[in-house]
Design a protein around this motif. Structure first.
Motif, PDB file in Angstrom:
ATOM      1  N   ALA A  76       2.394  -0.301   2.552  1.00 37.06           N
ATOM      2  CA  ALA A  76       1.581   0.832   2.107  1.00 37.06           C
ATOM      3  C   ALA A  76       0.594   0.411   1.027  1.00 37.06           C
ATOM      4  CB  ALA A  76       2.491   1.950   1.604  1.00 37.06           C
ATOM      5  N   ALA A  77       1.047  -0.403   0.077  1.00 38.01           N
ATOM      6  CA  ALA A  77       0.162  -0.845  -0.996  1.00 38.01           C
ATOM      7  C   ALA A  77      -1.006  -1.658  -0.448  1.00 38.01           C
ATOM      8  CB  ALA A  77       0.950  -1.665  -2.011  1.00 38.01           C
ATOM      9  N   ALA A  78      -0.744  -2.495   0.554  1.00 39.91           N
ATOM     10  CA  ALA A  78      -1.821  -3.291   1.152  1.00 39.91           C
ATOM     11  C   ALA A  78      -2.848  -2.399   1.834  1.00 39.91           C
ATOM     12  CB  ALA A  78      -1.234  -4.289   2.150  1.00 39.91           C
ATOM     13  N   VAL A  79      -2.382  -1.381   2.552  1.00 39.65           N
ATOM     14  CA  VAL A  79      -3.298  -0.445   3.200  1.00 39.65           C
ATOM     15  C   VAL A  79      -4.119   0.302   2.156  1.00 39.65           C
ATOM     16  CG1 VAL A  79      -3.413   1.707   4.520  1.00 39.65           C
ATOM     17  CG2 VAL A  79      -1.954  -0.157   5.303  1.00 39.65           C
ATOM     18  N   LEU A  80      -3.461   0.806   1.132  1.00 39.07           N
ATOM     19  CA  LEU A  80      -4.156   1.588   0.104  1.00 39.07           C
ATOM     20  C   LEU A  80      -5.227   0.764  -0.595  1.00 39.07           C
ATOM     21  CD1 LEU A  80      -0.983   3.387  -1.208  1.00 39.07           C
ATOM     22  CD2 LEU A  80      -3.014   4.585  -0.395  1.00 39.07           C
ATOM     23  N   ALA A  81      -4.906  -0.462  -0.935  1.00 41.54           N
ATOM     24  CA  ALA A  81      -5.879  -1.316  -1.634  1.00 41.54           C
ATOM     25  C   ALA A  81      -7.095  -1.586  -0.756  1.00 41.54           C
ATOM     26  CB  ALA A  81      -5.212  -2.625  -2.050  1.00 41.54           C
ATOM     27  N   ARG A  82      -6.879  -1.819   0.525  1.00 33.17           N
ATOM     28  CA  ARG A  82      -8.008  -2.083   1.413  1.00 33.17           C
ATOM     29  C   ARG A  82      -8.801  -0.818   1.695  1.00 33.17           C
ATOM     30  NH1 ARG A  82      -4.661  -6.000   1.765  1.00 33.17           N
ATOM     31  NH2 ARG A  82      -5.230  -8.068   2.578  1.00 33.17           N
ATOM     32  N   PHE A  83      -8.107   0.297   1.821  1.00 31.48           N
ATOM     33  CA  PHE A  83      -8.799   1.557   2.113  1.00 31.48           C
ATOM     34  C   PHE A  83      -9.728   1.946   0.964  1.00 31.48           C
ATOM     35  CE2 PHE A  83      -9.318   6.126   2.101  1.00 31.48           C
ATOM     36  CZ  PHE A  83      -9.531   6.438   3.432  1.00 31.48           C
ATOM     37  N   PHE A  84      -9.230   1.835  -0.256  1.00 34.69           N
ATOM     38  CA  PHE A  84     -10.028   2.259  -1.405  1.00 34.69           C
ATOM     39  C   PHE A  84     -10.878   1.138  -2.004  1.00 34.69           C
ATOM     40  CE2 PHE A  84      -6.590   5.483  -1.411  1.00 34.69           C
ATOM     41  CZ  PHE A  84      -7.382   6.612  -1.295  1.00 34.69           C
ATOM     42  N   GLY A  85     -10.770  -0.068  -1.440  1.00 29.63           N
ATOM     43  CA  GLY A  85     -11.615  -1.163  -1.882  1.00 29.63           C
ATOM     44  C   GLY A  85     -11.165  -1.849  -3.144  1.00 29.63           C
ATOM     45  N   SER A  86      -9.988  -1.504  -3.647  1.00 28.69           N
ATOM     46  CA  SER A  86      -9.467  -2.135  -4.856  1.00 28.69           C
ATOM     47  C   SER A  86      -7.988  -1.837  -5.001  1.00 28.69           C
ATOM     48  CB  SER A  86     -10.200  -1.619  -6.100  1.00 28.69           C
ATOM     49  OG  SER A  86      -9.608  -2.126  -7.295  1.00 28.69           O
ATOM     50  N   ASP A  87      -7.257  -2.828  -5.478  1.00 23.98           N
ATOM     51  CA  ASP A  87      -5.853  -2.603  -5.814  1.00 23.98           C
ATOM     52  C   ASP A  87      -5.726  -1.902  -7.156  1.00 23.98           C
ATOM     53  OD1 ASP A  87      -2.939  -3.034  -5.717  1.00 23.98           O
ATOM     54  OD2 ASP A  87      -3.318  -4.525  -7.281  1.00 23.98           O
ATOM     55  N   GLN A  88      -6.708  -2.111  -8.041  1.00 22.76           N
ATOM     56  CA  GLN A  88      -6.620  -1.640  -9.428  1.00 22.76           C
ATOM     57  C   GLN A  88      -7.067  -0.194  -9.552  1.00 22.76           C
ATOM     58  OE1 GLN A  88      -5.280  -3.798 -11.845  1.00 22.76           O
ATOM     59  NE2 GLN A  88      -4.853  -4.982  -9.982  1.00 22.76           N
ATOM     60  N   ILE A  89      -6.277   0.709  -9.005  1.00 20.59           N
ATOM     61  CA  ILE A  89      -6.545   2.136  -9.097  1.00 20.59           C
ATOM     62  C   ILE A  89      -5.337   2.806  -9.736  1.00 20.59           C
ATOM     63  CG2 ILE A  89      -6.857   4.257  -7.760  1.00 20.59           C
ATOM     64  CD1 ILE A  89      -8.503   2.651  -5.783  1.00 20.59           C
ATOM     65  N   ALA A  90      -5.584   3.513 -10.819  1.00 23.10           N
ATOM     66  CA  ALA A  90      -4.499   4.144 -11.580  1.00 23.10           C
ATOM     67  C   ALA A  90      -4.141   5.500 -10.968  1.00 23.10           C
ATOM     68  CB  ALA A  90      -4.908   4.319 -13.033  1.00 23.10           C
ATOM     69  N   PHE A  91      -2.865   5.832 -11.017  1.00 21.92           N
ATOM     70  CA  PHE A  91      -2.400   7.129 -10.542  1.00 21.92           C
ATOM     71  C   PHE A  91      -1.032   7.400 -11.155  1.00 21.92           C
ATOM     72  CE2 PHE A  91      -0.790   3.960  -7.633  1.00 21.92           C
ATOM     73  CZ  PHE A  91       0.500   4.359  -7.357  1.00 21.92           C
ATOM     74  N   LYS A  92      -0.611   8.634 -11.075  1.00 19.42           N
ATOM     75  CA  LYS A  92       0.751   8.983 -11.479  1.00 19.42           C
ATOM     76  C   LYS A  92       1.344   9.891 -10.422  1.00 19.42           C
ATOM     77  CE  LYS A  92      -0.620  12.774 -14.592  1.00 19.42           C
ATOM     78  NZ  LYS A  92      -0.522  13.273 -15.986  1.00 19.42           N
ATOM     79  N   MET A  93       2.660   9.826 -10.283  1.00 18.02           N
ATOM     80  CA  MET A  93       3.329  10.561  -9.221  1.00 18.02           C
ATOM     81  C   MET A  93       4.669  11.084  -9.703  1.00 18.02           C
ATOM     82  SD  MET A  93       4.584   9.297  -5.433  1.00 18.02           S
ATOM     83  CE  MET A  93       6.054   8.461  -5.994  1.00 18.02           C
ATOM     84  N   GLN A  94       5.006  12.263  -9.228  1.00 16.91           N
ATOM     85  CA  GLN A  94       6.336  12.823  -9.466  1.00 16.91           C
ATOM     86  C   GLN A  94       7.187  12.565  -8.232  1.00 16.91           C
ATOM     87  OE1 GLN A  94       7.599  17.302  -9.665  1.00 16.91           O
ATOM     88  NE2 GLN A  94       7.090  16.678 -11.754  1.00 16.91           N
ATOM     89  N   CYS A  95       8.414  12.099  -8.434  1.00 15.98           N
ATOM     90  CA  CYS A  95       9.278  11.764  -7.303  1.00 15.98           C
ATOM     91  C   CYS A  95       9.933  13.025  -6.737  1.00 15.98           C
ATOM     92  CB  CYS A  95      10.344  10.755  -7.706  1.00 15.98           C
ATOM     93  SG  CYS A  95      11.533  11.360  -8.917  1.00 15.98           S
ATOM     94  N   GLY A  96      10.488  12.880  -5.533  1.00 11.01           N
ATOM     95  CA  GLY A  96      11.168  13.984  -4.876  1.00 11.01           C
ATOM     96  C   GLY A  96      12.660  13.753  -4.792  1.00 11.01           C
ATOM     97  N   SER A  97      13.298  14.412  -3.842  1.00 17.06           N
ATOM     98  CA  SER A  97      14.747  14.346  -3.635  1.00 17.06           C
ATOM     99  C   SER A  97      15.169  12.905  -3.344  1.00 17.06           C
ATOM    100  CB  SER A  97      15.097  15.247  -2.456  1.00 17.06           C
ATOM    101  OG  SER A  97      16.465  15.206  -2.169  1.00 17.06           O
ATOM    102  N   PRO A  98      16.355  12.467  -3.759  1.00 19.83           N
ATOM    103  CA  PRO A  98      17.468  13.258  -4.304  1.00 19.83           C
ATOM    104  C   PRO A  98      17.502  13.339  -5.826  1.00 19.83           C
ATOM    105  CG  PRO A  98      18.247  11.065  -3.833  1.00 19.83           C
ATOM    106  CD  PRO A  98      16.805  11.089  -3.418  1.00 19.83           C
ATOM    107  N   PHE A  99      16.519  12.730  -6.508  1.00 22.78           N
ATOM    108  CA  PHE A  99      16.470  12.783  -7.978  1.00 22.78           C
ATOM    109  C   PHE A  99      15.089  13.275  -8.405  1.00 22.78           C
ATOM    110  CE2 PHE A  99      19.294   9.081  -6.982  1.00 22.78           C
ATOM    111  CZ  PHE A  99      20.485   9.627  -7.427  1.00 22.78           C
ATOM    112  N   PRO A 100      14.745  14.523  -8.092  1.00 21.87           N
ATOM    113  CA  PRO A 100      13.374  15.000  -8.310  1.00 21.87           C
ATOM    114  C   PRO A 100      13.054  15.237  -9.777  1.00 21.87           C
ATOM    115  CG  PRO A 100      14.769  16.805  -7.600  1.00 21.87           C
ATOM    116  CD  PRO A 100      15.620  15.568  -7.525  1.00 21.87           C
ATOM    117  N   GLY A 101      11.752  15.292 -10.041  1.00 20.73           N
ATOM    118  CA  GLY A 101      11.294  15.758 -11.345  1.00 20.73           C
ATOM    119  C   GLY A 101      10.721  14.722 -12.273  1.00 20.73           C
ATOM    120  N   THR A 102      10.967  13.436 -12.037  1.00 23.08           N
ATOM    121  CA  THR A 102      10.461  12.392 -12.918  1.00 23.08           C
ATOM    122  C   THR A 102       9.043  12.009 -12.506  1.00 23.08           C
ATOM    123  OG1 THR A 102      12.669  11.506 -13.282  1.00 23.08           O
ATOM    124  CG2 THR A 102      10.829  10.048 -13.777  1.00 23.08           C
ATOM    125  N   THR A 103       8.164  11.839 -13.498  1.00 21.59           N
ATOM    126  CA  THR A 103       6.798  11.390 -13.249  1.00 21.59           C
ATOM    127  C   THR A 103       6.613  10.012 -13.865  1.00 21.59           C
ATOM    128  OG1 THR A 103       5.922  13.651 -13.241  1.00 21.59           O
ATOM    129  CG2 THR A 103       4.348  11.870 -13.625  1.00 21.59           C
TER     130      THR A 103
END
Length: 406
Positions: free
Chosen positions: A324-351
């Motif tokens: 997935a990381a390889a696809v994302l880096a090629r799709f957006f033209g760079s690996d160095q793209i910042a983002f944040k994400m909140q996780c889901g089940s079974p341990f939801p809520g952490t960002t």
């Protein structure tokens, strides 16, 4: 995703469902306006069709075709109404008329092409797998007590399950030439220094009550325990929205991400069932039998989180993240793209925040060591395998449509 999981699909099965669904959605949109090359459906372009209706019909057509193949009757009875309700809600947002009707026809045709193409892919096959008994060979293993995350059925909670889905090693891939196209060289020899290093790292950091695992490492283990199709699809959606990607681009991105995750599970199954390497919980309890003086056994050692019932090498969680990381880096033209994400089940809520896709991929792999379910070599080699799968798919599939010369 919610419906598939409710219908009894584990992350491996879910990866196939998601790949099929998103590839059908991609093909449906490109049968309305051919901006990218289709994957399997090359039907006539119908610019009059409503894109929203086509997307909904493509997703619905794949899901209702696949739901009966997995889970118990009770699980299917819960999942199918979820799909039907989502489909009705999606169509309710599209004005009635010829455009909606045309969109439904396009979506249904794309879904039918995808379902037909995958009918004989080998996923439902029955394949006998015999566990090993020698040092280094996989055999059923226990979960920590109590199971973490909790498992309601007390019989299942203890673990010691047979290996799941060994037939996935022979399933037809989505983007690879064969399941073994990128087969890995294998885990370290039991008497090697590398194996001792891997053994002692996971023993120290991945135990149920490890005093050396930091609070952040514990958070990382829990954050990434969610299935790969869920977590990496969420990352793709978040970054696509943050960068203003249009619907056709989002459909292509989700199709590539999920197709390569699905192929990561296929390639991972090929490699893991080829080498049949034991999991840390088995290895650490039997450390005196491995022929390595640098590994000390602990017969009562338990992993921090539940260990999936599959051989260790490679970590398919890490393969999926690398792909997935390889696809994302090629799709957006760079690996160095910042983002944040909140996780889901079974341990939801952490960002958690990331500075690049490769950083997220590495942390995703690290989580399996902190959880006590994989050796380091299984993680690092898994990421490399995923990178090969993702790079090839992004470079060869669903490319920009080139108009014919006039």
């Amino acid at each position: 995703m919610d419906a598939a999981v409710a219908g009894g699909q584990n992350p491996i099965v879910l990866s196939r469902t998601m790949a099929m669904m998103h590839l059908a959605v991609h093909d449906a949109l490109n049968a309305i306006d051919r901006r990218y090359e289709p994957y399997i459906y090359f039907g006539p372009v119908d610019r009059s069709a409503h894109a929203g209706a086509a997307v909904a019909a493509a997703a619905h057509g794949v899901l209702v075709a696949l739901m009966p193949d997995w889970g118990t009757p009770e699980e299917r009875a819960k999942a199918l109404p979820m799909v039907q309700a989502a489909y009705a809600a999606a169509l309710a947002r599209v004005p009635e008329g010829p455009a909606r009707a045309a969109g439904i026809l396009v979506g249904e045709a794309a879904a039918a092409a995808m379902v037909g193409a995958r009918k004989a892919d080998g996923s439902p096959a029955t394949l006998k797998y015999t566990p090993g008994t020698l040092p280094g060979q996989w055999r059923p293993h226990p979960n920590p007590s109590p199971a973490n995350p909790p498992i309601g059925n007390p019989t299942l909670a203890v673990g010691n399950w047979p290996a799941v889905l060994p037939q996935w090693a022979h399933m037809t891939p989505f983007t690879m030439a064969t399941p073994w196209q990128f087969r890995l060289p294998g885990p370290p020899a039991l008497d090697s220094a590398e194996y001792a290093r891997d053994y002692n790292e996971v023993k120290r950091l991945g135990g149920k009550s490890s005093p050396e695992r930091t609070a952040e490492q514990t958070d990382i283990a829990r954050f990434w325990y969610e299935g790969s199709p869920q977590g990496w699809s969420r990352i793709a959606r978040l970054v696509a929205e943050q960068r203003g990607t249009d619907d056709w681009g989002v459909a292509r991105l989700l199709a590539l991400v999920n197709a390569t995750i699905a192929d990561g599970y296929v390639a991972g199954a090929d490699t893991r069932y080829h080498y049949n390497f034991w999991r840390p919980v088995t290895a650490i309890r039997a450390g005196e039998a491995d022929g390595n003086d640098a590994t000390v056994a602990d017969p009562s050692w338990e992993s921090y989180l539940n260990t999936p019932p599959l051989p260790d090498y490679p970590s398919t969680h890490s393969v999926a993240g690398g792909a997935a990381a390889a696809v994302l880096a090629r799709f957006f033209g760079s690996d160095q793209i910042a983002f944040k994400m909140q996780c889901g089940s079974p341990f939801p809520g952490t960002t958690r925040s990331f500075s690049s896709f490769s950083q997220a991929s590495q942390e995703n792999g690290d989580s399996r060591v902190y959880a006590g379910v994989h050796f380091r070599s299984a993680v690092q080699d898994g990421i490399k395998l995923g990178d090969q799968i993702g790079a090839q798919a992004a470079d060869k599939f669903l490319q920009s449509h080139k108009l014919p010369m006039r």
